[in-house]
Enzyme design. Structure first.
Site, PDB file in Angstrom:
ATOM      1  CG  HIS A 163      -0.293  -0.021   2.536  1.00  0.00           C
ATOM      2  ND1 HIS A 163       0.381   1.052   3.080  1.00  0.00           N
ATOM      3  CD2 HIS A 163      -0.204  -1.015   3.451  1.00  0.00           C
ATOM      4  CE1 HIS A 163       0.853   0.722   4.264  1.00  0.00           C
ATOM      5  NE2 HIS A 163       0.521  -0.521   4.514  1.00  0.00           N
ATOM      6  CD  GLU A 171      -3.192  -6.346  15.252  1.00  0.00           C
ATOM      7  OE1 GLU A 171      -2.455  -6.965  14.431  1.00  0.00           O
ATOM      8  OE2 GLU A 171      -3.666  -6.892  16.259  1.00  0.00           O
ATOM      9  CG  LEU A 172      -6.650  -2.407   7.301  1.00  0.00           C
ATOM     10  CD1 LEU A 172      -6.647  -3.663   6.443  1.00  0.00           C
ATOM     11  CD2 LEU A 172      -7.935  -1.623   7.105  1.00  0.00           C
ATOM     12  CG  ASP A 173      -3.318  -1.024   5.516  1.00  0.00           C
ATOM     13  OD1 ASP A 173      -3.083  -2.024   4.814  1.00  0.00           O
ATOM     14  OD2 ASP A 173      -4.205  -0.191   5.237  1.00  0.00           O
ATOM     15  CD  GLU A 174      -2.003  -0.216  13.087  1.00  0.00           C
ATOM     16  OE1 GLU A 174      -1.665  -0.817  14.119  1.00  0.00           O
ATOM     17  OE2 GLU A 174      -2.809   0.740  13.076  1.00  0.00           O
TER      18      GLU A 174
END
Length: 281
Positions: free
Chosen positions: A189, A223-226
Site C-alpha cells: 500500500h 491490525e489493518l495495514d500495521e
C-alpha cells in the site's frame, strides 16, 4: 548443487556462530553466505546461513540440526534452494502489481511457482491466460464474504499454496484467512498511512503539498495495514506534480517494493519477531 538455508533466532550468548559453523562442517558443508544480527534491546540473536551440503532434503537437515537447536534454544526455519514455494496472487481491478509480478516470475527473477491468480473481478483473466497461470474469479459482497473466503481457502489448500500476495487486492481479509497463513500473506500500500486514510489518498497528499511519496510492503495481520514491514521506498515530488503524477509515481514504487518483499520471502531472507522483521541481504 542445491544449497541449504538456516534461518534462526535465539537468546544471545557466546558461541552461537561457532556452533552453527561446526554443524555446517559436520555435514561436509561449505558456507556461501552468512549474516547475523543482535537486537540489543531484547537480547535476541538472529542469523541466516546458506551453504552447500550433502543432505537429502529438509527433513534430514532439520533432524541433523536439531541437537544444536535444542542446546541453544533456537527457533529454526530450514529450506533447500531447490524447494520452490507455491504462491497465489490476489488482485482487484488495478493491474500494475500483478503484471509486474507475473513478468518477473516468467523472467526467472522469483524462485517460486505461481499456482494461481485470484480476483473479485473478471478483468485479469486474459492476462493470467497469457502467462499460463490458472485464474479464479471469486466475486464478493458483504453478504457473501464468508462463503467467498471459504472457497478461497479451499482452493489455496488444494493447490498447496504457502505464500499469498495481495497485489492491490482491495478487500479486507478476515482473521480466519490471516490465521491460516501467519507471516505468509504480503500486502502492499502507499506509505501515507495513517496521515491520509480512506479514499483518494493521492488527492489528499497533493492538496497538502507533500514532498515525498512512498510504498510499504508488509505481512498482513488483523491490525489493518500495521503488520511487520518488509520493504519500503520513497520518491520525491514537487509542487509541479499533479495528482496523476503522484498516482503514477506511487504505482511505480508499489511494483518495485512489492517485488522486493516477495523476493526476500521466497529466498528465505525474512525473519519476523514481534511486529518487526529482520530482512537479510
Amino acid at each position: 548443487m542445491a544449497t541449504a538455508v538456516l534461518l534462526l533466532s535465539c537468546p544471545d550468548r557466546p558461541g552461537l556462530s561457532h556452533a552453527v559453523t561446526e554443524f555446517v562442517l559436520s555435514v561436509d558443508g561449505n558456507i556461501l553466505h552468512a549474516e547475523q544480527h543482535i537486537d540489543r534491546a531484547t537480547g535476541v540473536f538472529f542469523q541466516r546461513v546458506e551453504f552447500e551440503a550433502s543432505v537429502s532434503g529438509v527433513a534430514e537437515l532439520k533432524e541433523r540440526f536439531a541437537p544444536t537447536a535444542q542446546r541453544y534454544g533456537m527457533t529454526v526455519w530450514s529450506r533447500l534452494s531447490s524447494d520452490r514455494p507455491r504462491v497465489a496472487i490476489l488482485a482487484s481491478k488495478q493491474p500494475h502489481c500483478l503484471v509486474d509480478l507475473l513478468a518477473r516470475w516468467q523472467a526467472g527473477e522469483l524462485p517460486a511457482d505461481i499456482a494461481a491468480v485470484f480476483s473479485n473481478h473478471p478483468d485479469h483473466a486474459e492476462l493470467a491466460a497469457f502467462y499460463r497461470v490458472p485464474y479464479h474469479h471469486l466475486p464478493v459482497t458483504p453478504d457473501t464474504r464468508e462463503e467467498q473466503e471459504t472457497e478461497l481457502l479451499r482452493i489455496l489448500a488444494e493447490l498447496d499454496v504457502s505464500l499469498v500476495i495481495l497485489a492491490r487486492y482491495m478487500q479486507v481479509l478476515s482473521p480466519r484467512v490471516l490465521d491460516t497463513y501467519p507471516s505468509h500473506i504480503i500486502n502492499i500500500h502507499h506509505s501515507f498511512l495513517p496521515a491520509f486514510m480512506g479514499a483518494k489518498p493521492y488527492h489528499q497528499a497533493q492538496e497538502r503539498g507533500v514532498k515525498l511519496i512512498g510504498a510499504t510492503a508488509h505481512y498482513a495481520t488483523v491490525e489493518l495495514d500495521e503488520g511487520p514491514i518488509i520493504t519500503q521506498d520513497v520518491a520525491p515530488v514537487t509542487h509541479r506534480d499533479t495528482v496523476a503524477d503522484l498516482v503514477r509515481k506511487g504505482r511505480d514504487l508499489e511494483t518495485v517494493v512489492l517485488a522486493e518483499a516477495v523476493r526476500a520471502h521466497v529466498e528465505h531472507r525474512t525473519l519476523v519477531y514481534g511486529n518487526k522483521t529482520v530482512v537479510f541481504a
